[in-house]
Scaffold this active site. Structure first.
Site, short mmCIF file in Angstrom:
data_model
loop_
_atom_site.label_atom_id
_atom_site.label_comp_id
_atom_site.label_asym_id
_atom_site.label_seq_id
_atom_site.Cartn_x
_atom_site.Cartn_y
_atom_site.Cartn_z
N THR A 146 -42.77 9.19 -105.59
CA THR A 146 -43.53 9.15 -107.33
C THR A 146 -42.65 10.03 -108.02
O THR A 146 -41.36 10.49 -108.12
CB THR A 146 -44.22 9.95 -106.63
OG1 THR A 146 -44.71 11.01 -108.20
CG2 THR A 146 -44.09 11.35 -106.34
N ASP A 147 -42.66 9.67 -109.79
CA ASP A 147 -41.68 10.21 -110.90
C ASP A 147 -42.19 11.47 -110.39
O ASP A 147 -41.34 12.22 -111.45
CB ASP A 147 -42.10 9.99 -111.62
CG ASP A 147 -43.77 9.49 -112.46
OD1 ASP A 147 -44.77 10.17 -111.52
OD2 ASP A 147 -44.35 9.04 -113.10
N GLU A 148 -43.23 11.95 -110.01
CA GLU A 148 -43.21 14.13 -110.50
C GLU A 148 -42.15 14.50 -109.94
O GLU A 148 -42.28 15.77 -110.27
CB GLU A 148 -44.48 13.72 -109.36
CG GLU A 148 -46.01 13.15 -109.84
CD GLU A 148 -47.06 13.29 -110.20
OE1 GLU A 148 -47.59 14.77 -109.80
OE2 GLU A 148 -48.16 12.18 -110.15
N LYS A 188 -43.28 15.96 -102.32
CA LYS A 188 -42.71 14.62 -102.31
C LYS A 188 -40.94 14.87 -102.17
O LYS A 188 -40.74 14.27 -102.17
CB LYS A 188 -43.24 14.00 -103.06
CG LYS A 188 -44.74 13.08 -102.82
CD LYS A 188 -45.40 12.68 -101.65
CE LYS A 188 -44.57 11.21 -102.00
NZ LYS A 188 -45.02 10.26 -101.24
N TYR A 233 -48.06 18.99 -104.44
CA TYR A 233 -47.65 17.99 -104.60
C TYR A 233 -46.21 17.77 -104.50
O TYR A 233 -45.30 17.02 -103.39
CB TYR A 233 -49.04 17.01 -104.70
CG TYR A 233 -48.45 15.99 -104.97
CD1 TYR A 233 -48.33 15.28 -103.82
CD2 TYR A 233 -47.93 14.87 -106.62
CE1 TYR A 233 -48.19 13.57 -103.97
CE2 TYR A 233 -47.49 13.78 -105.73
CZ TYR A 233 -47.84 12.74 -104.82
OH TYR A 233 -46.66 11.50 -104.74
P1 NAD Z 1 -53.85 7.18 -100.61
O1 NAD Z 1 -54.56 8.90 -100.47
O2 NAD Z 1 -55.02 7.12 -100.90
O3 NAD Z 1 -53.49 7.27 -99.34
C1 NAD Z 1 -52.34 8.06 -98.10
C2 NAD Z 1 -53.37 7.55 -96.56
O4 NAD Z 1 -52.16 8.41 -95.85
C3 NAD Z 1 -54.71 7.69 -95.98
O5 NAD Z 1 -55.20 6.22 -95.86
C4 NAD Z 1 -54.92 8.51 -95.22
O6 NAD Z 1 -55.20 8.49 -94.08
C5 NAD Z 1 -52.61 8.53 -95.29
N1 NAD Z 1 -52.83 9.81 -93.84
C6 NAD Z 1 -52.44 10.80 -94.90
N2 NAD Z 1 -52.41 12.33 -93.41
C7 NAD Z 1 -51.75 11.30 -92.66
C8 NAD Z 1 -51.39 11.75 -91.51
N3 NAD Z 1 -50.67 12.76 -91.14
N4 NAD Z 1 -50.47 10.10 -90.61
C9 NAD Z 1 -50.89 9.45 -91.28
N5 NAD Z 1 -51.78 8.79 -91.95
C10 NAD Z 1 -52.40 9.65 -93.25
O7 NAD Z 1 -52.02 7.54 -101.37
P2 NAD Z 1 -51.72 6.89 -102.11
O8 NAD Z 1 -52.12 7.38 -103.69
O9 NAD Z 1 -52.14 5.05 -101.73
O10 NAD Z 1 -49.82 6.95 -102.66
C11 NAD Z 1 -49.63 6.22 -101.07
C12 NAD Z 1 -47.96 7.21 -101.54
O11 NAD Z 1 -47.44 5.77 -102.41
C13 NAD Z 1 -47.97 8.30 -100.96
O12 NAD Z 1 -46.65 8.77 -100.41
C14 NAD Z 1 -47.70 8.64 -102.64
O13 NAD Z 1 -47.21 9.87 -102.80
C15 NAD Z 1 -46.99 7.27 -103.62
N6 NAD Z 1 -47.12 7.36 -104.88
C16 NAD Z 1 -48.29 7.59 -105.66
C17 NAD Z 1 -49.04 7.07 -106.90
C18 NAD Z 1 -50.43 7.37 -107.44
O14 NAD Z 1 -50.46 6.42 -108.47
N7 NAD Z 1 -51.60 7.05 -106.34
C19 NAD Z 1 -47.56 7.04 -107.33
C20 NAD Z 1 -46.33 6.91 -106.61
C21 NAD Z 1 -46.02 7.45 -106.02
P1 TYD Z 2 -54.40 11.65 -111.52
O1 TYD Z 2 -55.56 11.21 -111.89
O2 TYD Z 2 -55.22 13.37 -110.55
O3 TYD Z 2 -53.15 11.90 -111.10
P2 TYD Z 2 -51.61 12.43 -111.63
O4 TYD Z 2 -52.71 13.97 -111.57
O5 TYD Z 2 -50.80 12.82 -110.34
O6 TYD Z 2 -51.40 12.28 -112.98
O7 TYD Z 2 -54.18 12.62 -113.74
C1 TYD Z 2 -54.31 11.98 -113.81
C2 TYD Z 2 -54.25 12.75 -115.45
O8 TYD Z 2 -55.07 12.89 -116.02
C3 TYD Z 2 -53.19 13.86 -115.21
O9 TYD Z 2 -53.01 14.37 -116.69
C4 TYD Z 2 -55.13 15.11 -114.94
C5 TYD Z 2 -55.47 14.47 -115.96
N1 TYD Z 2 -56.96 14.35 -115.17
C6 TYD Z 2 -57.88 14.84 -115.90
O10 TYD Z 2 -58.21 15.01 -117.25
N2 TYD Z 2 -59.61 14.70 -115.35
C7 TYD Z 2 -59.24 14.97 -114.26
O11 TYD Z 2 -60.48 14.73 -113.67
C8 TYD Z 2 -58.39 13.77 -113.09
C9 TYD Z 2 -59.09 13.86 -112.20
C10 TYD Z 2 -57.61 13.25 -113.76
#
Ligand code: NAD
Ligand code: TYD
Length: 360
Positions: free
Chosen positions: A136-138, A166, A162
């Protein structure tokens, strides 16, 4: 036929990636999906592919090395795409430990099992094997309001449990590349949105609440900025990095689509009002009056913004879905999948929501 081991494939991005890969490669690839099915994992996301002969689901934990090494022993894995993680910042603030367990320890187990399976007696690795760590960019921390961007060279400065976990997992991948010349890449992507996203994250939560006439919680002043990317563009970037990226490199993925949270909420409300037909009773419920400013997230990062120059120049990746179109596609998907939303928001979700937003 290339064999992929996808971890976390039942989650949001993992399931979109699996759909993308079968659409692109059909029967030319095999995918093994290892997922523990935590609250975020849902096999409903993969219904369309579960009957395929070239798809196998294994329920298991990435922290369990016997499970992971037995998969490498049973299948000749060519590619690992490692998504599995705890992924929600608010949950990490409430309960950090599981983030360290899954994100750091789980990644260590994945790396070690892949290394053992792919390493040759002279310490080099079998030709063509690749591990992609999805991050992630975070990890780069928080930017000022305007002007700066995250580059691959930006020093890590994570703030939430988080992003710290990561960052720890990214560092382990870097250590394996530096120490063993382990064949890997890291992608650091901005915020994703699209089908199958769990409604604890901003966009699906706002869509779901608005359609029910429930309050739309906006943290702090609503001016925090995120850089939003349609999930299919992320899936495509991951595939392109594995096929065309230089080994041992990190690639930032993002679409120069920065928006304040309050803008996102307003766009969702306006788009819902445009898309709902007059005859739909939900049209009366969707309103800007539902917007409710609530207490800010602890340690809330102000702004994230990716500079995707490297992936564009070296690999030729560019986002295809602009936000205006992507948000419509996402809303349309949620219209067509009301059962999915009902099923993921029953049970534990209610408890989480009440505790998180003090609605008891
Ligand atoms: P998500 O929470 O929707 O999915 C995570 C999946 O991992 C789930 O299916 C869960 O059951 C599985 N999981 C969790 N713990 C596990 C374990 N111990 N063993 C096996 N499986 C396990 O997450 P996402 O949003 O799909 O993100 C996927 C990846 O992409 C993550 O690594 C996250 O850090 C990264 N990422 C997410 C975003 C975003 O905006 N969602 C952006 C950049 C990077
Ligand atoms: P989120 O979707 O949780 O992603 P991330 O924290 O990984 O960027 O949140 C996106 C942005 O929205 C973040 O600045 C927090 C804000 N947010 C709200 O204002 N209200 C909400 O109920 C949630 C879940 C997030």
């Amino acid at each position: 036929m290339r064999t992929y081991l996808v971890t976390g494939g039942a989650g949001f991005i993992g399931s979109n990636y699996i759909h993308y890969m079968f659409k692109k490669y059909g029967d030319e690839i095999r995918i093994i999906n290892l997922d523990a099915l935590t609250y975020a994992g849902n096999l409903e996301n993969l219904k369309e592919v579960e009957g395929r002969e070239n798809y196998t689901f294994i329920r298991g934990d990435i922290c369990d090395k016997d499970t992971v090494s037995s998969i490498f022993a049973q299948y000749d894995i060519d590619r690992v795409v490692h998504f599995a993680a705890e992924s929600h910042v608010d949950r990490s603030i409430r309960n950090p430990e599981v983030f360290v367990q899954t994100n750091v320890l789980g990644t260590a187990v994945m790396l070690n099992c892949a290394k053992q399976a792919w390493e040759l007696p002279d310490g080099s690795f079998q030709e063509g094997k690749r591990f992609l760590h999805v991050s992630t960019d975070e990890v780069y921390g928080s930017l000022e309001e305007e002007g700066e961007y995250f580059y691959e060279t930006t020093p890590y400065d994570p703030h939430s449990p988080y992003s710290a976990s990561k960052a720890g997992s990214d560092m382990l991948v870097k250590a394996y590349m530096d120490t063993y010349k382990f064949p890997a890449n890291i992608t650091n992507c901005s915020n994703n949105y699209g089908p199958y996203q769990f409604p604890e994250k901003l966009i699906p939560l706002i869509i779901n609440n608005a359609l029910q006439g429930k309050k739309l919680p906006v943290y702090g002043d609503g001016k925090n900025v995120r850089d939003w990317l349609y999930v299919e563009d992320h899936a495509k970037a991951i595939d392109m990095v594995q096929e065309k990226g230089r080994l041992f490199e990190t690639y930032n993925v993002g679409g120069h689509n920065e928006k304040q949270n309050i803008e996102i909420v307003n766009i969702i409300i306006e788009t819902l009002q445009e898309m709902l037909p007059e005859s739909d009773p939900r049209k009366q419920l969707v309103s800007k009056e539902l917007i409710t400013y609530v207490e800010d997230r602890k340690g809330h990062d102000r702004r994230y913004a990716i500079a995707p120059d490297k992936i564009r120049e070296e690999i030729g990746w560019e986002p295809e879905t602009m936000f205006k179109e992507g948000i419509r596609l996402t809303i349309q998907w949620f219209f067509e999948h009301e059962d999915w939303m009902r099923s993921v928001t029953s049970g534990d979700y209610q408890k989480y929501y009440e505790e998180m937003y003090n609605t008891k």
